[in-house]
Scaffold this motif. Structure first.
Motif, mmCIF file in Angstrom:
data_model
loop_
_atom_site.group_PDB
_atom_site.id
_atom_site.type_symbol
_atom_site.label_atom_id
_atom_site.label_comp_id
_atom_site.label_asym_id
_atom_site.label_seq_id
_atom_site.Cartn_x
_atom_site.Cartn_y
_atom_site.Cartn_z
ATOM 1 N N ARG A 54 112.700 -39.588 75.174
ATOM 2 C CA ARG A 54 112.736 -38.261 75.832
ATOM 3 C C ARG A 54 113.006 -38.434 77.326
ATOM 4 N NH1 ARG A 54 108.162 -35.958 73.338
ATOM 5 N NH2 ARG A 54 109.454 -35.897 71.490
ATOM 6 N N ALA A 57 116.542 -39.459 78.006
ATOM 7 C CA ALA A 57 117.514 -38.368 77.942
ATOM 8 C C ALA A 57 117.570 -37.633 79.286
ATOM 9 C CB ALA A 57 117.143 -37.404 76.821
ATOM 10 N N GLU A 58 116.427 -37.505 79.954
ATOM 11 C CA GLU A 58 116.404 -36.865 81.285
ATOM 12 C C GLU A 58 117.211 -37.698 82.273
ATOM 13 O OE1 GLU A 58 112.506 -36.041 82.891
ATOM 14 O OE2 GLU A 58 111.897 -35.134 80.987
ATOM 15 N N ARG A 61 120.906 -37.252 81.821
ATOM 16 C CA ARG A 61 121.370 -35.988 82.407
ATOM 17 C C ARG A 61 121.606 -36.160 83.914
ATOM 18 N NH1 ARG A 61 120.447 -31.712 84.901
ATOM 19 N NH2 ARG A 61 121.036 -29.645 84.127
ATOM 20 N N ASP A 101 119.164 -31.355 70.490
ATOM 21 C CA ASP A 101 118.564 -30.487 71.515
ATOM 22 C C ASP A 101 119.235 -30.693 72.870
ATOM 23 O OD1 ASP A 101 116.856 -29.584 69.600
ATOM 24 O OD2 ASP A 101 115.156 -30.858 70.214
ATOM 25 N N ASN A 102 119.513 -31.950 73.198
ATOM 26 C CA ASN A 102 120.130 -32.228 74.495
ATOM 27 C C ASN A 102 121.529 -31.655 74.603
ATOM 28 O OD1 ASN A 102 117.976 -33.541 75.602
ATOM 29 N ND2 ASN A 102 118.550 -35.491 74.696
ATOM 30 N N GLN A 105 121.200 -28.139 75.533
ATOM 31 C CA GLN A 105 120.833 -27.947 76.932
ATOM 32 C C GLN A 105 121.933 -28.395 77.892
ATOM 33 O OE1 GLN A 105 117.305 -30.279 76.969
ATOM 34 N NE2 GLN A 105 116.264 -28.955 75.484
ATOM 35 N N LYS A 106 122.783 -29.321 77.420
ATOM 36 C CA LYS A 106 123.799 -29.879 78.337
ATOM 37 C C LYS A 106 124.985 -28.957 78.568
ATOM 38 C CE LYS A 106 123.427 -34.840 78.794
ATOM 39 N NZ LYS A 106 123.010 -35.550 77.576
#
Ligand code: IPE
Ligand code: IPE
Ligand code: MG
Length: 252
Positions: A54, A57-58, A61, A101-102, A105-106
Motif C-alpha cells: 500500500r 503504491a503511494e 504515484r 483501486d490505484n 485513483q490515478k
C-alpha cells in the motif's frame, strides 16, 4: 535546473539542491524502475506485507508525478513479474485489488499531466475486472502525449522475447528481415526508445527478468532505499548519478 516542482520540493532543502545540480538537457528519455522492497519495509515495522505494498503504491504515484514535472518522456514501472505468481494467493489477490483501486485513483493524475498509460506484459491470467480497467485507462489516456507510463504487469523479459519470436514466425517474417529495429516492434515496448536509466531499489543487484533485451546499454543504478522510501531525494540522487556517468556504447 528550473522546473515547476511546487508542492514537491521545499526551498532550501536537500532536494532543492539536488534539483539545482541537474542538467535539464541531459535527463534520461526513458527511466525504468524495479520497485523492490515493499515486503521488507513492512516487516521492519512489524506490519503486514500488504501494508508495504500500500505504501509502495503511494510512492509510485509520487514518482510518476515527479517524473512528469521533470518532463521525463517515458517511465516504465515493474509492478508484477511473471514469477510473482509464485507468491501466496492472498498476497497476489491483494496486489491485484490494489492495482485496480490505484488505477481508479490515478485517472485524475493522468489527466492533469496528460500522461498516457500503457500496460506491458501478458494480459492473460489477470483478473477480468483488472484487465478491463487497464484497457479502459489505456483508452482514456491514448491521446495524451506529454509522457508515457508503462506498467509492467505479469511481465517477464524472457516471455516477452519468446512471444515476439512466435509472432514473427506466425506472420512469416523473412529471417533476413529480422533486424534489431524489426524485432523491437514485436516486443511489448514497441516503438519506445530503450531505457537510458534503470533503477532498482532495496539494494538488490539483479534484473529479475526485467527489460532484458531493451536494457543492453542502460545505466544501472542500485538504490539502497526500500521502495516505499524511494521518495524525491532518492529519485533526484539517481538522476544525478546518471548524469555523472559517461556513456560510450562501445565507442571510446
Ligand atoms: C516489490 O516488493 C513489489 C512486488 C514484487 C510486487 P517485494 O514484495 O518484492 O518486497 P520484498 O523484496 O519482499 O521486500
Ligand atoms: C522484481 O522483484 C519484481 C518487481 C519488483 C515487480 P522481486 O522481489 O519479485 O524479485 P526477486 O524475486 O527478488 O528476484
Ligand atoms: Mg522483492
Amino acid at each position: 535546473m528550473l522546473v515547476d516542482m511546487e508542492g514537491l520540493v521545499q526551498q532550501g532543502s536537500l532536494e532543492a539542491d539536488l534539483l539545482q545540480g541537474l542538467d535539464a538537457k541531459r535527463l534520461p528519455g526513458h527511466v525504468a524502475i524495479i520497485m523492490d522492497g515493499n515486503g521488507r519495509w513492512a516487516s521492519r515495522r512489524g506490519m503486514s506485507r500488504l501494508e508495504g505494498h500500500r505504501k509502495g503504491a503511494e510512492t509510485a504515484r509520487l514518482i510518476v508525478e515527479a517524473c512528469a514535472r521533470l518532463s521525463i518522456p517515458i517511465l516504465t514501472l515493474y509492478t508484477f513479474s511473471s514469477e510473482n505468481w509464485k507468491r501466496p494467493p492472498r498476497e497476489i489477490n491483494a496486489l491485484m485489488n490494489m492495482l485496480y483501486d490505484n488505477l481508479e485513483q490515478k485517472s485524475e493524475l493522468l489527466k492533469r499531466h496528460r500522461i498516457r498509460l500503457r500496460m506491458i506484459g501478458e494480459p492473460t491470467r489477470l483478473p477480468a475486472r483488472l484487465s478491463r480497467k487497464l484497457k479502459e485507462t489505456e483508452e482514456m489516456s491514448r491521446d495524451f502525449t506529454d509522457m508515457t507510463v508503462n506498467l509492467a504487469i505479469n511481465y517477464g523479459g524472457r516471455q516477452e522475447i519468446l512471444q515476439a519470436v512466435r509472432s514473427m514466425i506466425e506472420q512469416g517474417v523473412n529471417a533476413g528481415k529480422v533486424s534489431d529495429g524489426v524485432f523491437k516492434k514485436y516486443l511489448y515496448t514497441g516503438d519506445d526508445p530503450d531505457p537510458d536509466l534503470l533503477i532498482r531499489t532495496s539494494g538488490e543487484q539483479r534484473l529479475s527478468n526485467f527489460l532484458i533485451y531493451q536494457s543492453a546499454y542502460a545505466e544501472l543504478v542500485f538504490a539502497p532505499e526500500l521502495w516505499p522510501d524511494f521518495l524525491l531525494g532518492p529519485l533526484l540522487r539517481s538522476l544525478t548519478e546518471f548524469q555523472s556517468r559517461q556513456r560510450r556504447f562501445g565507442g571510446i
